[in-house]
Design an enzyme around this catalytic site. Sequence first.
Site, PDB file in Angstrom:
ATOM      1  N   TYR A 138       0.838  -1.208   0.000  1.00  0.00           N
ATOM      2  CA  TYR A 138       0.000   0.000   0.000  1.00  0.00           C
ATOM      3  C   TYR A 138       0.870   1.254   0.000  1.00  0.00           C
ATOM      4  O   TYR A 138       0.604   2.210  -0.711  1.00  0.00           O
ATOM      5  CB  TYR A 138      -0.918  -0.001   1.233  1.00  0.00           C
TER       6      TYR A 138
ATOM      7  N   PHE B  51      -7.532  19.627 -24.523  1.00  0.00           N
ATOM      8  CA  PHE B  51      -8.237  18.374 -24.838  1.00  0.00           C
ATOM      9  C   PHE B  51      -9.596  18.368 -24.125  1.00  0.00           C
ATOM     10  O   PHE B  51      -9.781  19.081 -23.144  1.00  0.00           O
ATOM     11  CB  PHE B  51      -7.388  17.167 -24.411  1.00  0.00           C
ATOM     12  N   ASP B  52     -10.531  17.559 -24.604  1.00  0.00           N
ATOM     13  CA  ASP B  52     -11.903  17.660 -24.080  1.00  0.00           C
ATOM     14  C   ASP B  52     -12.022  17.361 -22.582  1.00  0.00           C
ATOM     15  O   ASP B  52     -12.801  18.011 -21.892  1.00  0.00           O
ATOM     16  CB  ASP B  52     -12.908  16.850 -24.916  1.00  0.00           C
TER      17      ASP B  52
ATOM     18  N   ASP C 299       0.387  19.392 -20.694  1.00  0.00           N
ATOM     19  CA  ASP C 299      -0.421  18.180 -20.860  1.00  0.00           C
ATOM     20  C   ASP C 299       0.401  17.301 -21.798  1.00  0.00           C
ATOM     21  O   ASP C 299       0.485  17.543 -22.991  1.00  0.00           O
ATOM     22  CB  ASP C 299      -1.791  18.550 -21.443  1.00  0.00           C
TER      23      ASP C 299
ATOM     24  N   ALA D  55       0.557  13.984 -22.769  1.00  0.00           N
ATOM     25  CA  ALA D  55       0.162  12.663 -23.280  1.00  0.00           C
ATOM     26  C   ALA D  55       1.069  12.184 -24.426  1.00  0.00           C
ATOM     27  O   ALA D  55       1.478  11.031 -24.456  1.00  0.00           O
ATOM     28  CB  ALA D  55      -1.297  12.706 -23.732  1.00  0.00           C
TER      29      ALA D  55
ATOM     30  N   LYS E 179      -0.754   6.857 -23.629  1.00  0.00           N
ATOM     31  CA  LYS E 179      -0.318   7.198 -24.987  1.00  0.00           C
ATOM     32  C   LYS E 179       1.183   6.912 -25.121  1.00  0.00           C
ATOM     33  O   LYS E 179       1.574   5.782 -25.315  1.00  0.00           O
ATOM     34  CB  LYS E 179      -0.629   8.673 -25.287  1.00  0.00           C
TER      35      LYS E 179
ATOM     36  N   HIS F  19     -20.159  13.377 -26.409  1.00  0.00           N
ATOM     37  CA  HIS F  19     -19.800  12.474 -27.517  1.00  0.00           C
ATOM     38  C   HIS F  19     -19.634  11.022 -27.091  1.00  0.00           C
ATOM     39  O   HIS F  19     -19.811  10.119 -27.891  1.00  0.00           O
ATOM     40  CB  HIS F  19     -18.546  12.973 -28.242  1.00  0.00           C
TER      41      HIS F  19
HETATM   42  N1  F0G Z   1      -4.809  15.053 -22.639  1.00  0.00           N
HETATM   43  C1  F0G Z   1      -4.751  14.692 -23.930  1.00  0.00           C
HETATM   44  C2  F0G Z   1      -3.987  15.527 -24.909  1.00  0.00           C
HETATM   45  C3  F0G Z   1      -5.412  13.549 -24.360  1.00  0.00           C
HETATM   46  O1  F0G Z   1      -5.373  13.221 -25.639  1.00  0.00           O
HETATM   47  C4  F0G Z   1      -6.131  12.779 -23.403  1.00  0.00           C
HETATM   48  C5  F0G Z   1      -6.844  11.586 -23.812  1.00  0.00           C
HETATM   49  C6  F0G Z   1      -6.139  13.192 -22.071  1.00  0.00           C
HETATM   50  C7  F0G Z   1      -5.467  14.340 -21.717  1.00  0.00           C
HETATM   51  C8  F0G Z   1      -6.885  12.432 -21.000  1.00  0.00           C
HETATM   52  O2  F0G Z   1      -6.205  11.286 -20.658  1.00  0.00           O
HETATM   53  O3  F0G Z   1      -7.722   9.420 -21.358  1.00  0.00           O
HETATM   54  O4  F0G Z   1      -5.830   9.033 -19.787  1.00  0.00           O
HETATM   55  O5  F0G Z   1      -7.819  10.271 -19.041  1.00  0.00           O
HETATM   56  N2  F0G Z   1      -7.074  11.308 -24.999  1.00  0.00           N
HETATM   57  C9  F0G Z   1      -7.688  10.110 -25.507  1.00  0.00           C
HETATM   58  C10 F0G Z   1      -7.810  10.232 -26.996  1.00  0.00           C
HETATM   59  C11 F0G Z   1      -8.915   9.671 -24.832  1.00  0.00           C
HETATM   60  O6  F0G Z   1      -8.460   9.353 -27.590  1.00  0.00           O
HETATM   61  O7  F0G Z   1      -7.235  11.140 -27.594  1.00  0.00           O
HETATM   62  P1  F0G Z   1      -6.945   9.928 -20.198  1.00  0.00           P
END
Ligand code: F0G
Length: 459
Positions: free
Chosen positions: A72, A124-125, A215, A217, A258, A450
């Site tokens: 843990y 990102f969304d 960010d 990813a 990613k 979406h």
């Molecule tokens: N930031 C970026 C640039 C992303 O592309 C994503 C996720 C996230 C944050 C959120 O990360 O999914 O681990 O919670 N993108 C995916 C996509 C879902 O299909 O582009 P997560």
Amino acid sequence: MTLPYCEPFKIKMVESLRKSTHAEREEWIRQASYNLFNLRSEQVFIDLLTDSGTGAMSDKQWGAIMTGDESYAGASSYYNLKEAIRDITGFEYFLPTHQGRAAENVLFSVLVKEGDIIPGNSHFDTTKGHIEFRKATAVDCTVAVARDIKATDPFKGNVDLDLLGKVLDETPRQKLGCIVMTVTNNTSGGQPVSMANLRGVRSLADRYGVPVIIDSARFAENAYFIRMREEGYSHKSIREIAREMFSYADGMTMSSKKDAIVNIGGFIGFRDKELFRKASTFNIMFEGFVTYGGMAGRDMNALAIGLYEGTEFEYLESRISQVARLGEKMRAAGIPLQLPLGGHAIFIDAGTFLPHIPAEEFPAQRLAVEFYLEGGIRSAEIGTIMADRDPVTRENRYPDLELVRLAVPRRVYTDNHMDYVAAAVSNVFERRNEIRRGLAIRWEAPIMRHFTVELDLLS
Ligand code: F0G
């Protein structure tokens, strides 16, 4: 003859795929309410919905899974990951989270409050969702050329520094939570951000006293593009470039699904101990104790290795060349694509592909449905459905571009799969004038619609 790019790995295990018939797909997509997220994976032949969490782990990563420490507190897996993060990113402090949006949730619990302005390149969304959920505003300062689909500028993920400066200037300091730089810029088409731009953001941030969060990813793919396109970087290693990118930030959020090539996981990196401490409280509340934060020890072990594998030049060269191969085949067939070709995905311009379908009928979603019907290919809409409604007026937001994203999972598909996809998309392009109408929304969620939207096919 120059030797071509080639994958720096061979395949040890395979997973069967089943082709379906057109009639089966027609029925399945109807049952899925024309939302590709609702399909079962067995109903999909080639899954390009996302490159997130869909990569193939290496034998070394699977080996590390077996030696995960599930304590843990203070697990050796946590320290393996801490060491890898410090080495690759330079961040001294970190918190594990179960994925990228969880990292956003924890960090924004400290940095973002009601009424704040959070500028950056296209958020990102989920990032935007976490900002708007806190009744703050995400301001997109991406360079205008990003909206010109045909422009071949090398860094269409950049922010417009003049615009960012203006936003910083016009906003009271106490309302500036942070600047978010997304690398690569997913929403604007997987386009990279230059080192010069990150440097420019840093100097503006210093002038106004605002923290910069990356960010991250797809930070390794961004570093690859810097190496290939920006003067002065062609002889630097991907890791040297990544370290410099992160040197301009105060912190990072990471979706490890990613560029770190794991199926689940995320983290936050911090330079400042005080910020790390404040975020730790939220991590314990939302994710888990600070040394596991929603991840199993085994997954932290696999992630520590993935951070190294994902930042190897030969791997990135084969990955990005495979995406480019898909794009070049489609370009040769005359299909309108966003240029230059992105790092993790090909973005098809649905507005030009189906010019007779108005934005109110969601042309990008309609096209994604058609690619599924044609070849069992699953892609993602990045258009009016994803742009969602304005949180205040509740009106549909119409983005500049209606895009369909074909995201390529890492180390999963062969070039033959890419050729199949290009052929299926070309077939749809040849009969595009037969697609007369789009879709109508039957049901939608109040935020991030979406994922769960239900649609009817208009005829
Ligand atoms: N930031 C970026 C640039 C992303 O592309 C994503 C996720 C996230 C944050 C959120 O990360 O999914 O681990 O919670 N993108 C995916 C996509 C879902 O299909 O582009 P997560």
